[in-house]
Scaffold this active site. Structure first.
Site, PDB file in Angstrom:
ATOM      1  N   HIS A  58      47.354  25.512  39.505  1.00 13.95           N
ATOM      2  CA  HIS A  58      48.270  25.542  38.501  1.00 13.95           C
ATOM      3  C   HIS A  58      48.497  23.891  38.060  1.00 13.95           C
ATOM      4  O   HIS A  58      49.821  23.681  38.131  1.00 13.95           O
ATOM      5  CB  HIS A  58      49.310  26.273  38.755  1.00 13.95           C
ATOM      6  CG  HIS A  58      49.313  27.774  39.027  1.00 13.95           C
ATOM      7  ND1 HIS A  58      49.693  28.675  38.083  1.00 13.95           N
ATOM      8  CD2 HIS A  58      48.979  28.431  40.173  1.00 13.95           C
ATOM      9  CE1 HIS A  58      49.365  29.918  38.566  1.00 13.95           C
ATOM     10  NE2 HIS A  58      48.846  29.771  39.650  1.00 13.95           N
ATOM     11  N   HIS A  85      42.158  29.540  42.413  1.00  8.38           N
ATOM     12  CA  HIS A  85      41.470  30.210  41.385  1.00  8.38           C
ATOM     13  C   HIS A  85      40.928  29.260  40.199  1.00  8.38           C
ATOM     14  O   HIS A  85      41.324  29.113  39.180  1.00  8.38           O
ATOM     15  CB  HIS A  85      42.269  31.352  40.708  1.00  8.38           C
ATOM     16  CG  HIS A  85      43.775  31.165  40.408  1.00  8.38           C
ATOM     17  ND1 HIS A  85      44.194  30.117  39.675  1.00  8.38           N
ATOM     18  CD2 HIS A  85      44.824  31.785  40.700  1.00  8.38           C
ATOM     19  CE1 HIS A  85      45.518  30.091  39.689  1.00  8.38           C
ATOM     20  NE2 HIS A  85      45.940  31.225  40.246  1.00  8.38           N
ATOM     21  N   ASP A 113      35.611  38.878  38.090  1.00  9.76           N
ATOM     22  CA  ASP A 113      35.937  40.141  37.527  1.00  9.76           C
ATOM     23  C   ASP A 113      35.092  40.018  36.295  1.00  9.76           C
ATOM     24  O   ASP A 113      35.216  41.382  35.363  1.00  9.76           O
ATOM     25  CB  ASP A 113      37.185  40.354  37.252  1.00  9.76           C
ATOM     26  CG  ASP A 113      37.929  39.245  36.378  1.00  9.76           C
ATOM     27  OD1 ASP A 113      37.600  38.363  36.102  1.00  9.76           O
ATOM     28  OD2 ASP A 113      39.230  39.719  36.318  1.00  9.76           O
ATOM     29  N   GLY A 114      34.442  38.912  35.768  1.00  4.15           N
ATOM     30  CA  GLY A 114      33.762  38.955  34.512  1.00  4.15           C
ATOM     31  C   GLY A 114      34.772  38.766  33.317  1.00  4.15           C
ATOM     32  O   GLY A 114      34.273  38.659  32.136  1.00  4.15           O
ATOM     33  N   HIS A 159      38.246  36.701  33.653  1.00  4.59           N
ATOM     34  CA  HIS A 159      38.990  35.613  34.169  1.00  4.59           C
ATOM     35  C   HIS A 159      37.737  34.463  33.757  1.00  4.59           C
ATOM     36  O   HIS A 159      38.203  33.072  33.574  1.00  4.59           O
ATOM     37  CB  HIS A 159      39.398  35.492  35.529  1.00  4.59           C
ATOM     38  CG  HIS A 159      40.871  36.099  35.572  1.00  4.59           C
ATOM     39  ND1 HIS A 159      40.870  37.293  35.676  1.00  4.59           N
ATOM     40  CD2 HIS A 159      42.058  35.470  35.695  1.00  4.59           C
ATOM     41  CE1 HIS A 159      42.256  37.669  35.786  1.00  4.59           C
ATOM     42  NE2 HIS A 159      43.085  36.592  35.972  1.00  4.59           N
ATOM     43  N   ASP A 209      43.023  38.228  43.560  1.00  4.75           N
ATOM     44  CA  ASP A 209      44.404  37.815  42.841  1.00  4.75           C
ATOM     45  C   ASP A 209      44.800  39.325  42.180  1.00  4.75           C
ATOM     46  O   ASP A 209      45.570  39.166  41.083  1.00  4.75           O
ATOM     47  CB  ASP A 209      43.949  36.991  41.537  1.00  4.75           C
ATOM     48  CG  ASP A 209      45.402  36.366  40.992  1.00  4.75           C
ATOM     49  OD1 ASP A 209      46.212  36.478  41.685  1.00  4.75           O
ATOM     50  OD2 ASP A 209      45.440  35.615  40.075  1.00  4.75           O
ATOM     51  N   LEU A 212      46.052  37.197  30.035  1.00  9.38           N
ATOM     52  CA  LEU A 212      45.787  37.776  31.484  1.00  9.38           C
ATOM     53  C   LEU A 212      46.645  37.529  32.546  1.00  9.38           C
ATOM     54  O   LEU A 212      47.360  36.370  32.674  1.00  9.38           O
ATOM     55  CB  LEU A 212      44.517  37.100  31.875  1.00  9.38           C
ATOM     56  CG  LEU A 212      43.195  37.272  31.090  1.00  9.38           C
ATOM     57  CD1 LEU A 212      41.802  36.572  31.908  1.00  9.38           C
ATOM     58  CD2 LEU A 212      42.923  38.951  31.058  1.00  9.38           C
ATOM     59  N   ALA A 213      46.804  38.369  33.557  1.00  8.60           N
ATOM     60  CA  ALA A 213      48.034  38.259  34.514  1.00  8.60           C
ATOM     61  C   ALA A 213      47.499  39.187  35.403  1.00  8.60           C
ATOM     62  O   ALA A 213      47.754  40.391  35.719  1.00  8.60           O
ATOM     63  CB  ALA A 213      49.306  39.058  33.728  1.00  8.60           C
TER      64      ALA A 213
END
Length: 386
Positions: free
Chosen positions: A199, A220, A252-253, A255, A278, A312-313
Site C-alpha cells: 500500500h 500483493h 486470479d487473472g 487483479h 487475499d 476490486l475489493a
C-alpha cells in the site's frame, strides 16, 4: 494413525518419483520410496493403504494473506467464525494459513481481533501465524481499506498488538514512506517479524534503505502500489528487480493480467514468488452481497469482489484456484507452481524445516491431487481429513 500412500507421482524438492510410495507415521513423513524400493516394515498391517494411482502427492498449500472464507472473516472475532474460515481453506488444501487482519477498524477493536486470532493458533494446527495488514499504511494507497482508519507508525502500539496476539504476529505490512516506518521495520527485524512493504508510493531509494533495515517481502505486488514509471522505478521497480525481496502475487487473472503474472514469475522466479488469495468471506459462497470486514458492503459475482464504486475489493478465491491459475496462464511447471504455493512461503516464514515440501522428517501436510487438479485427500500433521 499410520498411512502408506502408493502408486503416486511424488513431487519432492529433488525431483519427481513416479509410482512412488510414502510412509506417514504420527505427524511426520517417515519414508519416501521408489517403486522398486522394498517397504522397510515388519508391521505393515498397522498402516492404512491408500492407492493414489494416476494422482500426484504435493505439499499442502501455504497462504500468507487471507482475511476470510466460507462466509466468515477475521472481523467476526468469534471462535466459531474463525474456525469456519480456517476449515474452509483447509478443505481446499491450505494446510498453512496466515490469519490476516483488516485495518478498517479502530485500534482497540483491531487489538481484540488480533487476540482472538492469536488464540486460534493454539487450537488449529493449520494456522501458522497472524499477518497484520496495516494499520500503518499510506491512505493514498488504501485500496479496499477505509483511509481515515489508517495510522502513523507507533512502535509502542505495535508492541501492544503483538502482545495481544500472544506473540503470534509473524508479518506486518506497512508503507515505508510514513513517518516512523523505517524505525518500525528495524523493530520488526529485531523481533523476528517479517516486514512486508505494501500500500505504498515509496520511491526506489527509500525502499533500498528499508531493505537494509530488514524489509524482506512485498504484499500483493502491483496492487495498491504506485505504478511503474520508466524514470521513477519506485517500490514496484525495487520489488521486481531486487532478489532480497520476495513478493506476494494474487493469481486470479483479475487483479493482474496473465501477462503480468508471467512477467513477475520470470523476473522473480518461483523461489521468490508466493501466491496468495487475499480472500474475504465470500470465498466459497454464492454470488451476492457481503460485508468486507465489518465496514463496507461489497458485491461478489462470478468470482470477482467489487465495492459500491466498482473497485476490486479482496477476492473470493482459494489457494487451489491460485494453483490451477498459475498452471493455466503462468507458463510454469507443476514443480514451479508447488514452490509458489508451498515451498517459498514456508521459507519466507522460516518454517522450511517443518512444512512446505514432501521430504522425510517434515510434517505430513500433504495433498493428493488427480490429473484434473482436483483434491482427493488432505493430510494435516499426518491426520487424513479428506
Amino acid at each position: 494413525m499410520k498411512y502408506l500412500i502408493e502408486h503416486a507421482d511424488i513431487y519432492t524438492p529433488t525431483g519427481i518419483i513416479h509410482n512412488g510410495k510414502i510412509l506417514i507415521s504420527g505427524h511426520t513423513i517417515q519414508r519416501i520410496l521408489t517403486d522398486s524400493d522394498p517397504i522397510p516394515l515388519d508391521n505393515l498391517e498397522s498402516y492404512t493403504v491408500i492407492n493414489a494411482k494416476r494422482s500426484c502427492v504435493i505439499p499442502g498449500f501455504i497462504d500468507l494473506h487471507s482475511h476470510g472464507g466460507g462466509g466468515a472473516d477475521v472481523t467476526d472475532a468469534s471462535s466459531d467464525s474463525i474456525e469456519t474460515f480456517i476449515n474452509f481453506h483447509l478443505n481446499h488444501g491450505t494446510t498453512g494459513l496466515m490469519l490476516t487482519t483488516m485495518s478498517g477498524v479502530p485500534i482497540k477493536e483491531l487489538s481484540y481481533h488480533v487476540e482472538q486470532l492469536g488464540k486460534a493458533m493454539d487450537t488449529h494446527e493449520s494456522v501458522v501465524g497472524v499477518h497484520l495488514e496495516g494499520p500503518y499504511l499510506n491512505p493514498e494507497y488504501a485500496g479496499m481499506l477505509p483511509p481515515e482508519k489508517l495510522r502513523i507508525p507507533n512502535i509502542k502500539e505495535l508492541e501492544q498488538l503483538v502482545d495481544a496476539s500472544y506473540d503470534t504476529v509473524r508479518m506486518l505490512t506497512l508503507s515505508p514512506e510514513l513517518e516512523g516506518a523505517l524505525e518500525m521495520i528495524q523493530f520488526c527485524n529485531e523481533y523476528g517479524i517479517i516486514a512486508a512493504l505494501g500500500h505504498t508510493g515509496a520511491d526506489y531509494e527509500l525502499v533500498m534503505k528499508a531493505i537494509t533495515l530488514g524489509a524482506s517481502h512485498v504484499t500483493h505486488i502491483f496492487n495498491a502500489m504506485e505504478p511503474l514509471h520508466h524514470r521513477y522505478p519506485g517500490a514496484l521497480g525495487a520489488a521486481l528487480m531486487d532478489d532480497r525481496l520476495s513478493v506476494q502475487l494474487i493469481c486470479d487473472g483479475i487483479h493482474l493480467h496473465p501477462l503480468i503474472v508471467k512477467m513477475v514469475v520470470r523476473l522473480k522466479s518461483c523461489f521468490n514468488v508466493c501466491l496468495v488469495t487475499d480472500a474475504m468471506r465470500a470465498a466459497g459462497m454464492p454470488d451476492g452481497e457481503y460485508m468486507l470486514g465489518n465496514f463496507e458492503k461489497v458485491h461478489y459475482h462470478n468470482g470477482i469482489v467489487k465495492d459500491e464504486k466498482g473497485n476490486l475489493a479482496s477476492t473470493g478465491m482459494t489457494m487451489l484456484d491460485a494453483f490451477r491459475n498459475i498452471l493455466s496462464f503462468g507458463d510454469v511447471s507443476l514443480s514451479e507452481a508447488i514452490h509458489m504455493t508451498s515451498t517459498t512461503p514456508a521459507r519466507v516464514l522460516g518454517l522450511q524445516d517443518y512444512i512446505g515440501a514432501i521430504k522425510e522428517g517434515l510434517d505430513a501436510d500433504i495433498l493428493i491431487i488427480d490429473d484434473e487438479l482436483q483434491i482427493k485427500s488432505v493430510f494435516l500433521k499426518g491426520k487424513k481429513l479428506l
